[in-house]
Design a protein around this motif. Structure first.
Motif, PDB file in Angstrom:
ATOM      1  N   LEU A   1     -10.325  26.522  -3.206  1.00  0.00           N
ATOM      2  CA  LEU A   1     -10.606  27.552  -4.232  1.00  0.00           C
ATOM      3  C   LEU A   1      -9.929  29.033  -4.148  1.00  0.00           C
ATOM      4  N   ARG A   2      -9.708  29.953  -3.338  1.00  0.00           N
ATOM      5  CA  ARG A   2      -9.112  31.224  -3.419  1.00  0.00           C
ATOM      6  C   ARG A   2      -7.938  31.229  -4.343  1.00  0.00           C
ATOM      7  N   LEU A   3      -6.987  30.261  -4.080  1.00  0.00           N
ATOM      8  CA  LEU A   3      -5.177  29.966  -4.655  1.00  0.00           C
ATOM      9  C   LEU A   3      -6.017  29.677  -5.806  1.00  0.00           C
ATOM     10  N   THR A   4      -6.770  28.592  -6.094  1.00  0.00           N
ATOM     11  CA  THR A   4      -7.134  27.972  -7.342  1.00  0.00           C
ATOM     12  C   THR A   4      -7.396  29.232  -8.607  1.00  0.00           C
ATOM     13  N   LYS A   5      -8.111  29.373  -7.745  1.00  0.00           N
ATOM     14  CA  LYS A   5      -9.327  30.889  -9.398  1.00  0.00           C
ATOM     15  C   LYS A   5      -7.769  31.915  -9.174  1.00  0.00           C
ATOM     16  N   ALA A   6      -6.917  32.093  -8.371  1.00  0.00           N
ATOM     17  CA  ALA A   6      -6.092  33.526  -8.403  1.00  0.00           C
ATOM     18  C   ALA A   6      -5.515  33.239  -8.779  1.00  0.00           C
ATOM     19  N   LEU A   7      -4.610  31.885  -9.119  1.00  0.00           N
ATOM     20  CA  LEU A   7      -3.444  31.649 -10.371  1.00  0.00           C
ATOM     21  C   LEU A   7      -3.591  31.106 -11.256  1.00  0.00           C
ATOM     22  N   LEU A   8      -4.647  30.385 -10.921  1.00  0.00           N
ATOM     23  CA  LEU A   8      -5.009  30.074 -12.564  1.00  0.00           C
ATOM     24  C   LEU A   8      -5.372  30.736 -14.579  1.00  0.00           C
ATOM     25  N   PRO A   9      -4.738  31.914 -14.384  1.00  0.00           N
ATOM     26  CA  PRO A   9      -4.657  32.671 -15.560  1.00  0.00           C
ATOM     27  C   PRO A   9      -3.198  32.131 -15.720  1.00  0.00           C
ATOM     28  N   ALA A  10      -2.371  32.766 -14.349  1.00  0.00           N
ATOM     29  CA  ALA A  10      -0.921  32.330 -14.517  1.00  0.00           C
ATOM     30  C   ALA A  10      -1.032  30.722 -15.146  1.00  0.00           C
ATOM     31  N   LEU A  11      -1.692  29.626 -14.542  1.00  0.00           N
ATOM     32  CA  LEU A  11      -0.966  28.577 -14.715  1.00  0.00           C
ATOM     33  C   LEU A  11      -1.159  28.302 -16.006  1.00  0.00           C
ATOM     34  N   ILE A  12      -2.185  28.742 -16.239  1.00  0.00           N
ATOM     35  CA  ILE A  12      -2.627  28.089 -18.528  1.00  0.00           C
ATOM     36  C   ILE A  12      -1.202  29.199 -19.270  1.00  0.00           C
ATOM     37  N   ALA A  13      -0.814  30.479 -18.563  1.00  0.00           N
ATOM     38  CA  ALA A  13      -0.460  31.480 -19.105  1.00  0.00           C
ATOM     39  C   ALA A  13       1.138  30.813 -19.247  1.00  0.00           C
ATOM     40  N   SER A  14       1.766  29.674 -18.551  1.00  0.00           N
ATOM     41  CA  SER A  14       2.598  29.404 -17.911  1.00  0.00           C
ATOM     42  C   SER A  14       2.744  27.808 -19.780  1.00  0.00           C
ATOM     43  N   GLY A  15       1.511  27.333 -19.982  1.00  0.00           N
ATOM     44  CA  GLY A  15       1.841  26.872 -21.137  1.00  0.00           C
ATOM     45  C   GLY A  15       2.499  25.296 -21.077  1.00  0.00           C
ATOM     46  N   ASP A  16       2.511  25.325 -19.158  1.00  0.00           N
ATOM     47  CA  ASP A  16       2.498  23.683 -19.041  1.00  0.00           C
ATOM     48  C   ASP A  16       2.225  24.197 -16.906  1.00  0.00           C
ATOM     49  N   GLY A  17       0.936  24.311 -16.518  1.00  0.00           N
ATOM     50  CA  GLY A  17       0.500  24.649 -15.620  1.00  0.00           C
ATOM     51  C   GLY A  17       0.359  22.856 -15.508  1.00  0.00           C
ATOM     52  N   GLN A  18       0.469  23.225 -13.424  1.00  0.00           N
ATOM     53  CA  GLN A  18      -0.620  21.919 -13.207  1.00  0.00           C
ATOM     54  C   GLN A  18      -0.729  22.114 -11.376  1.00  0.00           C
ATOM     55  N   VAL A  19      -1.406  21.852 -11.415  1.00  0.00           N
ATOM     56  CA  VAL A  19      -2.351  22.692  -9.596  1.00  0.00           C
ATOM     57  C   VAL A  19      -1.974  20.485  -9.433  1.00  0.00           C
ATOM     58  N   VAL A  20      -1.567  20.488  -8.030  1.00  0.00           N
ATOM     59  CA  VAL A  20      -1.627  19.150  -7.373  1.00  0.00           C
ATOM     60  C   VAL A  20      -2.434  19.504  -6.077  1.00  0.00           C
ATOM     61  N   THR A  21      -3.841  19.175  -5.637  1.00  0.00           N
ATOM     62  CA  THR A  21      -4.167  19.184  -3.853  1.00  0.00           C
ATOM     63  C   THR A  21      -3.627  18.186  -3.650  1.00  0.00           C
ATOM     64  N   ILE A  22      -3.580  17.947  -1.868  1.00  0.00           N
ATOM     65  CA  ILE A  22      -3.331  17.440  -0.610  1.00  0.00           C
ATOM     66  C   ILE A  22      -4.868  16.829  -0.364  1.00  0.00           C
ATOM     67  N   GLY A  23      -5.596  16.163  -0.361  1.00  0.00           N
ATOM     68  CA  GLY A  23      -6.573  15.692  -0.237  1.00  0.00           C
ATOM     69  C   GLY A  23      -6.204  14.954   1.041  1.00  0.00           C
ATOM     70  N   SER A  24      -6.894  13.296   1.427  1.00  0.00           N
ATOM     71  CA  SER A  24      -7.231  12.465   2.433  1.00  0.00           C
ATOM     72  C   SER A  24      -7.758  11.435   1.824  1.00  0.00           C
ATOM     73  N   ILE A  25      -7.365  10.408   2.547  1.00  0.00           N
ATOM     74  CA  ILE A  25      -8.548   9.571   2.545  1.00  0.00           C
ATOM     75  C   ILE A  25      -9.374   9.675   3.536  1.00  0.00           C
ATOM     76  N   ALA A  26      -9.373  10.947   3.713  1.00  0.00           N
ATOM     77  CA  ALA A  26     -10.963  11.545   4.303  1.00  0.00           C
ATOM     78  C   ALA A  26     -11.673  11.966   2.882  1.00  0.00           C
ATOM     79  N   ALA A  27     -11.470  12.117   2.211  1.00  0.00           N
ATOM     80  CA  ALA A  27     -11.597  11.884   0.997  1.00  0.00           C
ATOM     81  C   ALA A  27     -12.575  11.232   0.151  1.00  0.00           C
ATOM     82  N   ARG A  28     -11.956  10.060   0.194  1.00  0.00           N
ATOM     83  CA  ARG A  28     -12.120   8.681  -0.095  1.00  0.00           C
ATOM     84  C   ARG A  28     -13.473   7.495   0.460  1.00  0.00           C
ATOM     85  N   GLU A  29     -13.222   8.057   1.706  1.00  0.00           N
ATOM     86  CA  GLU A  29     -13.870   7.578   2.615  1.00  0.00           C
ATOM     87  C   GLU A  29     -13.798   7.230   3.835  1.00  0.00           C
ATOM     88  N   PRO A  30     -16.266   7.980   4.431  1.00  0.00           N
ATOM     89  CA  PRO A  30     -15.922   8.284   5.851  1.00  0.00           C
ATOM     90  C   PRO A  30     -15.808   7.848   6.873  1.00  0.00           C
TER      91      PRO A  30
END
Length: 249
Positions: free
Chosen positions: A114-143
């Motif tokens: 959240l901290r990094l995404t919130k901080a850099l979102l204006p720059a990502l939008i301003a780039s005109g072709d931004g991308q957020v890639v978050t590394i999750g886990s199989i733990a995000a799908r299956e307890p």
């Protein structure tokens, strides 16, 4: 329909870049022609990574807002944000949960994203072709048993990522989550508080993924044409079919 090719060097920010998937991703993206700004807590390892052409290293603790502010002040441009910093602590059952450990896992895995995404979102939008890639886990799908705190944190990351994708519909920013299964890095050593024998047993008798396998997936997702959003990707070793179903020889 033809697509307008990207021009110029894109800048990718990678968190948790001192080891494992983060380090491999920084190296892969730099090799692919991106300018990389790599952040992590372990400055000695960052110094080593900084010797790689195309990679600039800046100290970063995603659990510390002051550190995040200082880091983002050093980011002059951001086309890609790879939220990689995270980790698990212990294998306690919910009944035996260490509340401090759960708080630490939520702070790095969820609030760090959240901290990094919130901080850099204006720059990502301003780039005109931004991308957020978050590394999750199989733990995000299956307890899975013994993963309560980490399961809960990664499920929260998945919800955050999906909400961001919905909120940014119509904006020039793509949002993706890559969920690895067993990847042999320092992850398990850290989870078991430095117990290398316990960590080795996690991967015993099977061939796990490597950090570079996931870094290659990140790079592929990032380099899709701007109109292509890989919303989610589950990446498992051939020897693994679910969180705790693993073929061992």
């Amino acid at each position: 329909m033809s697509q307008t090719p990207r021009t110029g060097t894109r800048t990718a920010v990678v968190t948790g870049a001192s080891s494992g998937i983060g380090r491999a991703t920084a190296l892969r993206l730099a090799a692919a022609g991106h300018r990389v700004i790599a952040g992590a807590r372990r400055t000695d390892r960052l110094a080593e990574l900084a010797r790689t052409p195309g990679i600039v290293c800046v100290p970063l603790d995603v659990t510390d807002q002051t550190s995040v502010d200082r880091f983002t002040e050093a980011v002059d441009r951001c086309d890609v944000l790879v939220n990689n910093a995270g980790g698990a602590i212990g294998t306690d059952a919910v009944a035996d949960a260490d509340i401090a450990a759960w708080q630490a896992m939520f702070d790095v895995n969820v609030l760090g994203v959240l901290r990094l995404t919130k901080a850099l979102l204006p720059a990502l939008i301003a780039s005109g072709d931004g991308q957020v890639v978050t590394i999750g886990s199989i733990a995000a799908r299956e307890p899975y048993r013994g993963g309560g705190g980490y399961n809960a944190a990664k499920h929260a990351v998945a919800a955050l990522t999906r909400v961001l994708r919905i909120e940014l519909l119509g904006a020039p920013v793509r949002v993706s989550q890559i969920d690895p299964g067993l990847v042999e890095t320092e992850f398990s050593v850290n989870r078991f508080a430095g117990d290398t024998d316990a960590a080795a047993r996690v991967y015993a008798g099977m061939t796990p993924l490597t950090a570079d396998d996931i870094a290659e997936a990140v790079t592929w997702v990032v380099e899709r044409p701007a109109h292509v959003n890989i919303d989610s990707m589950l990446v498992l070793a051939r020897d693994q079919t679910s969180a705790q179903v693993v073929h061992r020889s």
